[in-house]
Design an enzyme around this catalytic site. Structure first.
Site, mmCIF file in Angstrom:
data_model
loop_
_atom_site.group_PDB
_atom_site.id
_atom_site.type_symbol
_atom_site.label_atom_id
_atom_site.label_comp_id
_atom_site.label_asym_id
_atom_site.label_seq_id
_atom_site.Cartn_x
_atom_site.Cartn_y
_atom_site.Cartn_z
ATOM 1 N N LYS A 73 -1.487 -9.365 2.460
ATOM 2 C CA LYS A 73 -0.742 -8.978 3.670
ATOM 3 C C LYS A 73 -1.573 -7.988 4.469
ATOM 4 O O LYS A 73 -2.268 -7.144 3.910
ATOM 5 C CB LYS A 73 0.611 -8.359 3.304
ATOM 6 C CG LYS A 73 1.387 -7.847 4.530
ATOM 7 C CD LYS A 73 2.857 -7.543 4.214
ATOM 8 C CE LYS A 73 3.142 -6.178 3.684
ATOM 9 N NZ LYS A 73 2.675 -5.037 4.513
ATOM 10 N N GLU A 78 -1.680 -5.600 8.351
ATOM 11 C CA GLU A 78 -0.933 -5.040 9.483
ATOM 12 C C GLU A 78 -1.670 -5.306 10.794
ATOM 13 O O GLU A 78 -2.888 -5.129 10.875
ATOM 14 C CB GLU A 78 -0.766 -3.525 9.296
ATOM 15 C CG GLU A 78 0.047 -3.169 8.059
ATOM 16 C CD GLU A 78 0.247 -1.657 7.892
ATOM 17 O OE1 GLU A 78 -0.147 -0.878 8.785
ATOM 18 O OE2 GLU A 78 0.803 -1.268 6.849
ATOM 19 N N ASP A 86 -1.067 -6.079 -0.496
ATOM 20 C CA ASP A 86 -1.475 -5.469 0.769
ATOM 21 C C ASP A 86 -2.979 -5.249 0.796
ATOM 22 O O ASP A 86 -3.562 -4.781 -0.189
ATOM 23 C CB ASP A 86 -0.802 -4.092 0.926
ATOM 24 C CG ASP A 86 0.348 -4.115 1.922
ATOM 25 O OD1 ASP A 86 0.396 -5.035 2.775
ATOM 26 O OD2 ASP A 86 1.203 -3.222 1.838
ATOM 27 N N ASP A 137 0.848 -1.199 0.000
ATOM 28 C CA ASP A 137 0.000 0.000 0.000
ATOM 29 C C ASP A 137 0.885 1.252 0.000
ATOM 30 O O ASP A 137 0.389 2.376 -0.064
ATOM 31 C CB ASP A 137 -1.015 0.000 1.149
ATOM 32 C CG ASP A 137 -0.375 -0.081 2.520
ATOM 33 O OD1 ASP A 137 0.862 -0.186 2.604
ATOM 34 O OD2 ASP A 137 -1.130 -0.042 3.518
ATOM 35 N N SER A 138 2.224 1.033 0.008
ATOM 36 C CA SER A 138 3.161 2.136 -0.253
ATOM 37 C C SER A 138 2.940 2.682 -1.666
ATOM 38 O O SER A 138 3.477 3.743 -2.012
ATOM 39 C CB SER A 138 4.613 1.667 -0.089
ATOM 40 O OG SER A 138 4.849 0.491 -0.828
ATOM 41 N N GLU A 158 8.878 -4.495 10.425
ATOM 42 C CA GLU A 158 9.339 -3.202 9.926
ATOM 43 C C GLU A 158 9.883 -2.335 11.053
ATOM 44 O O GLU A 158 9.213 -2.095 12.059
ATOM 45 C CB GLU A 158 8.178 -2.466 9.212
ATOM 46 C CG GLU A 158 8.618 -1.124 8.646
ATOM 47 C CD GLU A 158 7.654 -0.525 7.625
ATOM 48 O OE1 GLU A 158 6.652 -1.179 7.274
ATOM 49 O OE2 GLU A 158 7.910 0.604 7.167
#
Ligand code: KIV
Length: 272
Positions: free
Chosen positions: A121, A123, A91, A52-53, A190
Site C-alpha cells: 500500500k 500514499e 505499507d 506503517d502505524s 482516510e
C-alpha cells in the site's frame, strides 16, 4: 489448491474486486506481529494491513515517518507467517517510493521477496501514479491511500478531516481515478467526509476501504489496537471500541502480580 496456498478460499487482491462487484463489504484491521495476526486471521478478517502505524503502535513514535523498510519487513514477515486466509498488505514506508519510480519498484520488490505478503500500500494520488503503474507491471498488487495521508503530516500540519473544501475534494476524486487507471486493486480513504467517500466509491471500479470515511465505502479498516480498546485515551469520533482489551490486560497483569507476591503462583499442579 496450489503452490500459493492450500486454502481454496484464500482472499487475494482479485477477491477484493469481486467482493465490491457482489456488494460484499470488506473488513480489514492492521496487525504487526505473529500472535495477533493469527487471532485476527482465524476470526475471519478479509484483509490485514501491516500499517506503517507500526511506527506509533509498536515503536512509540509520534508519526509514521521514522519507520524504515527494514523495520516494516520484520513486522510483515511475522504477520504473513501467521495468515492462512486473509489478504495481507504491507505499507511502503515514508522514503521508500517518494524519491523515484525506480526506488519505488525496487523497494516493493524487496518487500515482496522478503516477507511473503500479498500486496503493498502507498500514499498519494496523481503524483505517484507512474510509480504505482511500474509496481503493478512488476506483478505486485498495489492498494492506494488518499485523504489523510500520515506520511505527509508535516505538509498538512495536523490530523484533521481532509477534503472539506471543493478544490481538495475534486483533487481527491481525480487522484482516485488516476490510481484506478494505474492499476490499484483498492483505495484506502482516510478521514474524509462521508458524502465524498461515497461519491469516490461510486466513481471507481475498485473497492474503497474507509477509516473515518463513513458507511458508503466498500469496506472498513481500523488499527487493531484502537478497535480492541488497547490504546486508552485515543478515541476520535470515527473509532468504535469492539472490546476493552486495556482493562482486560490490566486486570490480568494485576492478578498475576498479586499471585506472585502472595506466593499462590505457581501452585503445586503448576510445578514439576
Ligand atoms: O498505517 C496504517 O495503519 C494505515 C491505516 C490507518 C489505514 O494506513
Amino acid at each position: 489448491m496450489g503452490y500459493l496456498t492450500t486454502d481454496k478460499k484464500k482472499i487475494t487482491a482479485k477477491t477484493f474486486i469481486k467482493m465490491k462487484q457482489e456488494g460484499e463489504k470488506i473488513a480489514m484491521l492492521t496487525s504487526y506481529d505473529f500472535t495477533t495476526a493469527g487471532i485476527v486471521d482465524a476470526a475471519g478478517i478479509d484483509g490485514i494491513l501491516i500499517g506503517d502505524s507500526a511506527s506509533n503502535v509498536m515503536l512509540g513514535n509520534s508519526t509514521t515517518l521514522p519507520i524504515t523498510i527494514d523495520d516494516m519487513i520484520v513486522f510483515a514477515r511475522a504477520v504473513a507467517r501467521a495468515c492462512h486466509h486473509c489478504c495481507v498488505v504491507c505499507d511502503m514506508p515514508f522514503g521508500s517510493y517518494q524519491t523515484s519510480r525506480e526506488d519505488g519498484i525496487r523497494n516493493a520488490v524487496k518487500i515482496m521477496k522478503a516477507t511473503g505478503v500479498d500486496a503493498v500500500k502507498m500514499e498519494g494520488g496523481v503524483e505517484i501514479a507512474d510509480t504505482v503503474k511500474g509496481i503493478v507491471n512488476a506483478g505486485i498488487p498495489v492498494m492506494g491511500h488518499l485523504g489523510l495521508t500520515p506520511q505527509s503530516i508535516h505538509q498538512f500540519g495536523g490530523y484533521g478531516l481532509r477534503a472539506k473544501e471543493e478544490a481538495e475534494a475534486e483533487k481527491l476524486l481525480s487522484d482516485a481515478k488516476a490510481l484506478e487507471a494505474a492499476g490499484v486493486f483498492g483505495i484506502t480513504l482516510e478521514k474524509v467526509p462521508a458524502a465524498l467517500a461515497k461519491k469516490v466509491t461510486e466513481s471507481v471500479h475498485v473497492p474503497t476501504i474507509g477509516i473515518g470515511a463513513g458507511n458508503g465505502c466498500d469496506g472498513q479498516i481500523l488499527v487493531y489496537a484502537d478497535a480492541l480498546g488497547m490504546t486508552n485515551g485515543f478515541k476520535p469520533k470515527f473509532l468504535r471500541h469492539f472490546a476493552d482489551m486495556n482493562s482486560c490486560m490490566t486486570k490480568g497483569v494485576e492478578e498475576y502480580v498479586k499471585c506472585v507476591k502472595d506466593c499462590s503462583f505457581p501452585s503445586e499442579t503448576e510445578s514439576y
